[in-house]
Design an enzyme around this catalytic site. Structure first.
Site, PDB file in Angstrom:
ATOM      1  N   THR A  28      -2.571 -14.221  16.537  1.00 39.82           N
ATOM      2  CA  THR A  28      -3.525 -14.204  15.445  1.00 39.82           C
ATOM      3  C   THR A  28      -3.610 -15.623  14.914  1.00 39.82           C
ATOM      4  OG1 THR A  28      -3.956 -13.375  13.221  1.00 39.82           O
ATOM      5  CG2 THR A  28      -1.663 -13.356  13.915  1.00 39.82           C
TER       6      THR A  28
ATOM      7  N   GLU B 176      -1.529  -7.769  13.048  1.00 42.89           N
ATOM      8  CA  GLU B 176      -0.138  -7.376  12.759  1.00 42.89           C
ATOM      9  C   GLU B 176       0.033  -5.872  12.576  1.00 42.89           C
ATOM     10  OE1 GLU B 176      -1.763  -9.875  11.393  1.00 42.89           O
ATOM     11  OE2 GLU B 176      -0.466 -11.575  10.889  1.00 42.89           O
TER      12      GLU B 176
ATOM     13  N   LYS C 289     -12.115 -17.871  -8.067  1.00 41.20           N
ATOM     14  CA  LYS C 289     -11.452 -17.763  -9.375  1.00 41.20           C
ATOM     15  C   LYS C 289     -12.216 -18.599 -10.391  1.00 41.20           C
ATOM     16  CE  LYS C 289      -7.128 -16.892  -7.161  1.00 41.20           C
ATOM     17  NZ  LYS C 289      -7.069 -17.671  -5.930  1.00 41.20           N
TER      18      LYS C 289
ATOM     19  N   TRP D 126     -11.354 -13.184 -11.536  1.00 44.01           N
ATOM     20  CA  TRP D 126     -11.602 -13.111 -10.096  1.00 44.01           C
ATOM     21  C   TRP D 126     -13.010 -12.597  -9.827  1.00 44.01           C
ATOM     22  CZ3 TRP D 126      -6.862 -10.993  -6.983  1.00 44.01           C
ATOM     23  CH2 TRP D 126      -5.794 -11.873  -7.171  1.00 44.01           C
TER      24      TRP D 126
HETATM   25  P1  AMP Z   1      -7.274 -10.052  12.194  1.00 41.55           P
HETATM   26  O1  AMP Z   1      -5.809  -9.972  12.200  1.00 41.55           O
HETATM   27  O2  AMP Z   1      -7.813 -11.323  12.741  1.00 41.55           O
HETATM   28  O3  AMP Z   1      -7.890  -8.860  12.857  1.00 41.55           O
HETATM   29  O4  AMP Z   1      -7.774 -10.043  10.663  1.00 41.55           O
HETATM   30  C1  AMP Z   1      -7.303  -9.135   9.712  1.00 41.55           C
HETATM   31  C2  AMP Z   1      -8.097  -9.233   8.445  1.00 41.55           C
HETATM   32  O5  AMP Z   1      -9.439  -8.829   8.648  1.00 41.55           O
HETATM   33  C3  AMP Z   1      -7.620  -8.302   7.333  1.00 41.55           C
HETATM   34  O6  AMP Z   1      -6.532  -8.805   6.626  1.00 41.55           O
HETATM   35  C4  AMP Z   1      -8.833  -8.166   6.476  1.00 41.55           C
HETATM   36  O7  AMP Z   1      -8.939  -9.204   5.532  1.00 41.55           O
HETATM   37  C5  AMP Z   1      -9.960  -8.269   7.449  1.00 41.55           C
HETATM   38  N1  AMP Z   1     -10.490  -6.924   7.707  1.00 41.55           N
HETATM   39  C6  AMP Z   1     -10.205  -6.072   8.706  1.00 41.55           C
HETATM   40  N2  AMP Z   1     -10.901  -4.929   8.584  1.00 41.55           N
HETATM   41  C7  AMP Z   1     -11.651  -5.048   7.461  1.00 41.55           C
HETATM   42  C8  AMP Z   1     -12.577  -4.207   6.777  1.00 41.55           C
HETATM   43  N3  AMP Z   1     -12.912  -3.008   7.220  1.00 41.55           N
HETATM   44  N4  AMP Z   1     -13.124  -4.684   5.640  1.00 41.55           N
HETATM   45  C9  AMP Z   1     -12.814  -5.905   5.163  1.00 41.55           C
HETATM   46  N5  AMP Z   1     -11.962  -6.742   5.756  1.00 41.55           N
HETATM   47  C10 AMP Z   1     -11.378  -6.326   6.899  1.00 41.55           C
END
Ligand code: AMP
Length: 550
Positions: free
Chosen positions: A186, A330, A440, A445
């Site tokens: 990641t 993760e 912010k 927020w």
């Molecule tokens: P990744 O590990 O690259 O898949 O990214 C994970 C991040 O994607 C999460 O911590 C969220 O911030 C964002 N994310 C995943 N699914 C959603 C969702 N349905 N709505 C908003 N953010 C999401």
């Protein structure tokens, strides 16, 4: 006293054996890199995965060795998922959209012994040729007829020739279910990419959980098409869950444009698909322009970033249910899915839509906490917000070969997602923002997601992002960055008029910037970091209140 039940390990090879035994005629259809559709059955896929396992053994791989893949969603990649992990090796999926330096870093840090790649990615592999010299093998995922002649890769092997002479019998070994099965890096916005090392147990449990009706809801009666790539978090676990349920699996290869997806869905009777919002924007726009409808598709799973309400409404108008899901690399990835409960069916449409636009409620197996100041658990009232913490059998407790810990400092045993959320009494969680994307302003927020959703509903706007701009008085102020629909215009005045009454006055963005396109990350999400950089350049020397867009 222990129970007296059998202690059978949860292994990925058991999914393959199950699919072959009880869904042997289930279809796998792949759009290929070479051109055209390839189709075969789970029985044939299982047979070829066994041939591959024999070939890998012949290459001299040992338990725990990493096998890198640079590949689209396709049948050979699927065989690697099972042939590699089923043998006790680790399938290391690499995101080809990353920068070359990151790919090089990931292959080195992952310690890959073998690399398999789709022909599309030959230029990347050739560039990395020096680094790959020490590998046991580099394999092009194609047949002899399409083998490239590469001076940079003299010992290049051909996938079909590699497995051709192998016996199709192979006894999948039995081992500890916690044995590593997959590796996915990641790339956070800071620091080097970090590897998440999945286990057979975590992948099997995750697949069972997403298959449940209120998870992603999969069945042998479905044809499932993961648009989300197999090089990112195992295509959300669908290559495991589909054969587990016996569903037909449709793999789109490199063809992710609206016209190709629509033709594939219609041609193969796809009933469930899954991907990030950006892909759906392309498909919906293409369908509108060409006056097309869906005849079979019943559900689209959307995740990876927040789903704009307008996107949910557009799918509804085409008779398709939207199931929002939340996850992270993760967390394998799925932790939340926004399936409504019976009581919600009687709600007015607007209220139902608001729930569908939340990230979802926890799948069984995943526990969530909303931690406020000093780690206090915040009330589940749908309003109070805090950091979202999670724990469960498919959540990472460490990164691969790194001292950095994913654990929350104040909450040992919990993973800090970096998302700021609310939770309501029904367990529905809504992301207010990524901790780092929140604006912010004057100590308050402002949710960038809320402001983006409002912008996205304007008819002139194709895609929208909100980023913070430093402000001497308020600390930070929101700025709207948009891509307009062809021929459309959008001024500051239009922006102010559009936001009026939809959010508090002080939350209305200070400015709007129009770009030809918005930058996306390697996983298809808006790259807020790059947008902030572009913004910095754009704001320098900007004239006050110009007309924007033409
Ligand atoms: P990744 O590990 O690259 O898949 O990214 C994970 C991040 O994607 C999460 O911590 C969220 O911030 C964002 N994310 C995943 N699914 C959603 C969702 N349905 N709505 C908003 N953010 C999401």
């Amino acid at each position: 006293m222990l129970g007296t039940m059998m202690d059978v390990p949860l292994l990925l090879s058991s999914i393959l054996r199950h699919a072959e035994a009880y869904h042997g005629d289930g279809e796998v259809v792949s759009a290929t890199v070479e051109g055209g559709l390839h189709r075969y059955t789970y029985a044939e896929m299982a047979q070829r995965s066994r041939k591959l396992a024999n070939a890998l053994a012949r290459l001299g791989l040992k338990t725990g060795d990493r096998v890198g893949t640079l590949a689209w969603n396709g049948y050979r990649h699927l065989e690697l998922y099972y042939g590699v992990s089923g043998s006790g090796f680790v399938c290391h999926t690499i995101n080809p959209r990353l920068f070359r330096e990151q790919i090089a870093y990931i292959i080195a840090h992952g310690g890959d012994s073998v690399l398999f790649f789709d022909l599309t990615f030959l230029p990347i592999v050739e560039e990395l040729a020096e680094q790959l010299k020490g590998l046991k093998a580099v394999v092009a995922m194609t047949d002899e007829a399409h083998m490239p002649k590469s001076a940079a890769l003299p010992g290049l092997l051909c996938y079909e020739s590699l497995i051709a002479g192998e016996p199709d019998s192979f006894d999948w070994p039995s081992f500890d279910e916690n044995t590593a099965s997959g590796l996915c890096y990641t790339s956070g916005t800071t620091g080097d990419p970090k590897g998440v090392l999945y286990s057979n147990r975590s992948c099997v449990l995750h697949a069972m959980a997403i298959a449940m009706p209120d998870g992603l809801g999969l069945s042998a009666n479905d044809a499932i098409c993961p648009i989300v790539p197999m090089f990112h978090v195992n295509a959300w676990g669908l290559p495991f869950a589909a054969p587990m349920t016996g569903a037909k699996l449709v793999l789109p290869g490199a063809h992710l444009d609206g016209a190709s997806l629509h033709a594939l869905f219609e041609g193969e009777g796809v009933s469930i698909t899954a991907g990030v919002p950006t892909v759906w924007l392309g498909l919906l726009d293409w369908m509108d322009t060409h006056a097309r409808e869906f005849s079979i598709l019943k559900r689209v799973v959307i995740g990876g970033s927040a789903v704009p309400p307008i996107m949910v409404s557009r799918f509804h108008s085409k008779g398709v249910e939207v199931r929002q899901a939340w996850g992270m690399t993760e967390t394998s990835p799925v932790g939340l899915a926004a399936a409504l409960k019976p009581k919600h069916q009687a709600f007015p449409a607007e209220q139902r839509l608001a729930l569908e636009c939340k990230q979802g409620r926890p799948l069984f197996g995943m526990e969530f906490r909303v931690a406020g100041a000093e780690g206090r658990e915040m009330p589940h009232d749908g309003k109070s917000f805090g950091s979202m913490l999670v724990r469960g059998p498919w959540v990472a407790q460490a990164y691969f070969n790194t001292a950095t810990s994913p654990a929350h400092e104040e909450h040992p045993g919990w993973f800090d997602t970096g998302d700021v959320v609310t939770m309501d009494a029904e367990g529905f969680i809504q992301i207010v923002d990524r901790t780092k994307d929140v604006v912010k302003s004057g100590g308050e927020w402002i949710s960038s997601i809320d402001l983006e959703n409002i912008a996205q509903a304007h008819p002139a706007i194709q895609e929208a992002a909100i980023v913070a701009r430093p402000d001497t008085r308020w600390g930070e102020r929101p700025v709207l960055v948009v891509v307009l629909k062809p021929g459309a215009s959008f001024t500051r005045q239009d922006m102010r008029a559009h936001y009026e009454g939809k959010t508090s006055k002080w939350c209305v963005p200070d400015d709007v910037i129009v770009l030809d396109e918005l930058p996306h990350t390697a996983t298809g999400k808006l790259s807020k970091k790059t947008i902030r950089e572009i913004l910095q350049e754009q704001m320098a020397g900007r004239a006050p209140d110009p007309e924007i867009g033409s």
